[in-house]
Scaffold this active site. Sequence first.
Site, PDB file in Angstrom:
ATOM      1  N   ASP A  51       9.592 -16.370   6.437  1.00 32.02           N
ATOM      2  CA  ASP A  51       8.675 -16.539   5.315  1.00 32.02           C
ATOM      3  C   ASP A  51       7.741 -17.721   5.555  1.00 32.02           C
ATOM      4  O   ASP A  51       8.181 -18.862   5.724  1.00 32.02           O
ATOM      5  CB  ASP A  51       9.491 -16.759   4.042  1.00 32.02           C
ATOM      6  N   ARG A  52       6.457 -17.445   5.548  1.00 32.06           N
ATOM      7  CA  ARG A  52       5.465 -18.480   5.819  1.00 32.06           C
ATOM      8  C   ARG A  52       5.373 -19.486   4.673  1.00 32.06           C
ATOM      9  O   ARG A  52       5.355 -20.699   4.881  1.00 32.06           O
ATOM     10  CB  ARG A  52       4.075 -17.840   6.050  1.00 32.06           C
ATOM     11  N   THR A  53       5.305 -18.991   3.446  1.00 28.76           N
ATOM     12  CA  THR A  53       5.200 -19.889   2.298  1.00 28.76           C
ATOM     13  C   THR A  53       6.427 -20.784   2.185  1.00 28.76           C
ATOM     14  O   THR A  53       6.313 -21.988   1.913  1.00 28.76           O
ATOM     15  CB  THR A  53       5.009 -19.079   0.995  1.00 28.76           C
ATOM     16  N   CYS A  87      -2.445 -11.093   7.221  1.00 31.73           N
ATOM     17  CA  CYS A  87      -1.656 -11.988   6.370  1.00 31.73           C
ATOM     18  C   CYS A  87      -2.384 -13.319   6.308  1.00 31.73           C
ATOM     19  O   CYS A  87      -2.591 -13.960   7.356  1.00 31.73           O
ATOM     20  CB  CYS A  87      -0.246 -12.181   6.937  1.00 31.73           C
ATOM     21  N   THR A  89      -1.527 -16.267   4.719  1.00 33.20           N
ATOM     22  CA  THR A  89      -0.714 -17.477   4.877  1.00 33.20           C
ATOM     23  C   THR A  89      -0.362 -17.730   6.337  1.00 33.20           C
ATOM     24  O   THR A  89      -0.237 -18.885   6.759  1.00 33.20           O
ATOM     25  CB  THR A  89       0.571 -17.377   4.031  1.00 33.20           C
ATOM     26  N   ALA A  90      -0.241 -16.664   7.131  1.00 40.64           N
ATOM     27  CA  ALA A  90       0.061 -16.816   8.557  1.00 40.64           C
ATOM     28  C   ALA A  90      -1.052 -17.552   9.296  1.00 40.64           C
ATOM     29  O   ALA A  90      -0.817 -18.098  10.386  1.00 40.64           O
ATOM     30  CB  ALA A  90       0.293 -15.448   9.194  1.00 40.64           C
ATOM     31  N   THR A 129      -1.191 -17.433  -2.081  1.00 35.77           N
ATOM     32  CA  THR A 129       0.203 -17.861  -2.179  1.00 35.77           C
ATOM     33  C   THR A 129       0.288 -19.375  -2.328  1.00 35.77           C
ATOM     34  O   THR A 129      -0.656 -20.107  -2.006  1.00 35.77           O
ATOM     35  CB  THR A 129       1.000 -17.445  -0.932  1.00 35.77           C
ATOM     36  N   LYS A 172       5.953  -7.182  -1.728  1.00 33.33           N
ATOM     37  CA  LYS A 172       6.639  -7.270  -0.443  1.00 33.33           C
ATOM     38  C   LYS A 172       7.962  -6.500  -0.450  1.00 33.33           C
ATOM     39  O   LYS A 172       8.362  -5.918   0.561  1.00 33.33           O
ATOM     40  CB  LYS A 172       6.903  -8.740  -0.082  1.00 33.33           C
ATOM     41  N   CYS A 204      -4.479 -13.389  -0.844  1.00 37.91           N
ATOM     42  CA  CYS A 204      -3.186 -12.922  -0.338  1.00 37.91           C
ATOM     43  C   CYS A 204      -3.317 -11.426  -0.139  1.00 37.91           C
ATOM     44  O   CYS A 204      -3.774 -10.709  -1.040  1.00 37.91           O
ATOM     45  CB  CYS A 204      -2.063 -13.241  -1.317  1.00 37.91           C
TER      46      CYS A 204
END
Length: 233
Positions: A51-53, A87, A89-90, A129, A172, A204
Amino acid sequence: MSTKRPLLGILGGMGTQATASFYEKLHRLQKVKCEQEYLDIILYSKPSIPDRTAFITKQSSENPLDSLVCAAKTLESSGVSCIAIPCATAHFFYDELSNTVDVPIINMIDETARFIVSEGYKNICLLATDGSLRSRVFQASFEKHGINALCNNSPDIADLQAELMSLIYDVKRGNATETDVNELLNKVVEQSLGCGADAIVLGCTELCISINETPNVINTLEVLSRAVLNKLH
């Protein structure tokens, strides 16, 4: 003599529905006379990427970078011409990730900033996010282009962040539909445009699964799709 066709690599799975939506948007935007004219694509869907966040907000110590690098190198070894990552956040890891491969990675964040400028918008309500907002991955790019990002400036908008995050994780998990996304977005759009924003950025990609095209709403998956086609066509 045969000309080598471009080959797109998609580093997806973050999450799976957003990746599927990106593939669908790419398909819809291509105008072809026969199926052989569509882009050749290798899709690597890797939902096991941490999970990036959670990592960015220090809720987890599991760094997604190694998993992202492994996926990018797999696509590179498959002969792709460039890589797209649906994505947002990535993109916190964009610079480090780009340095590990020799093929270009299209930067969805910068492409979004350029699109905003081309449309003449100045004040943007950014829906993203917690990880993206905390890392300022969007804001840093926007500021370079003279764009003002209204994230937590308005209490009304800030109060919706927890609701947005809940919806994002429901998407998700496969527990939310396009209708669920549209209902919340309609509420956010109404409030944010009333707070001085010229447009709303769906920052997002889970929020981008909506097929409801609304004026003043910028779908980052749509922006990424057009950037891919501009690069490879």
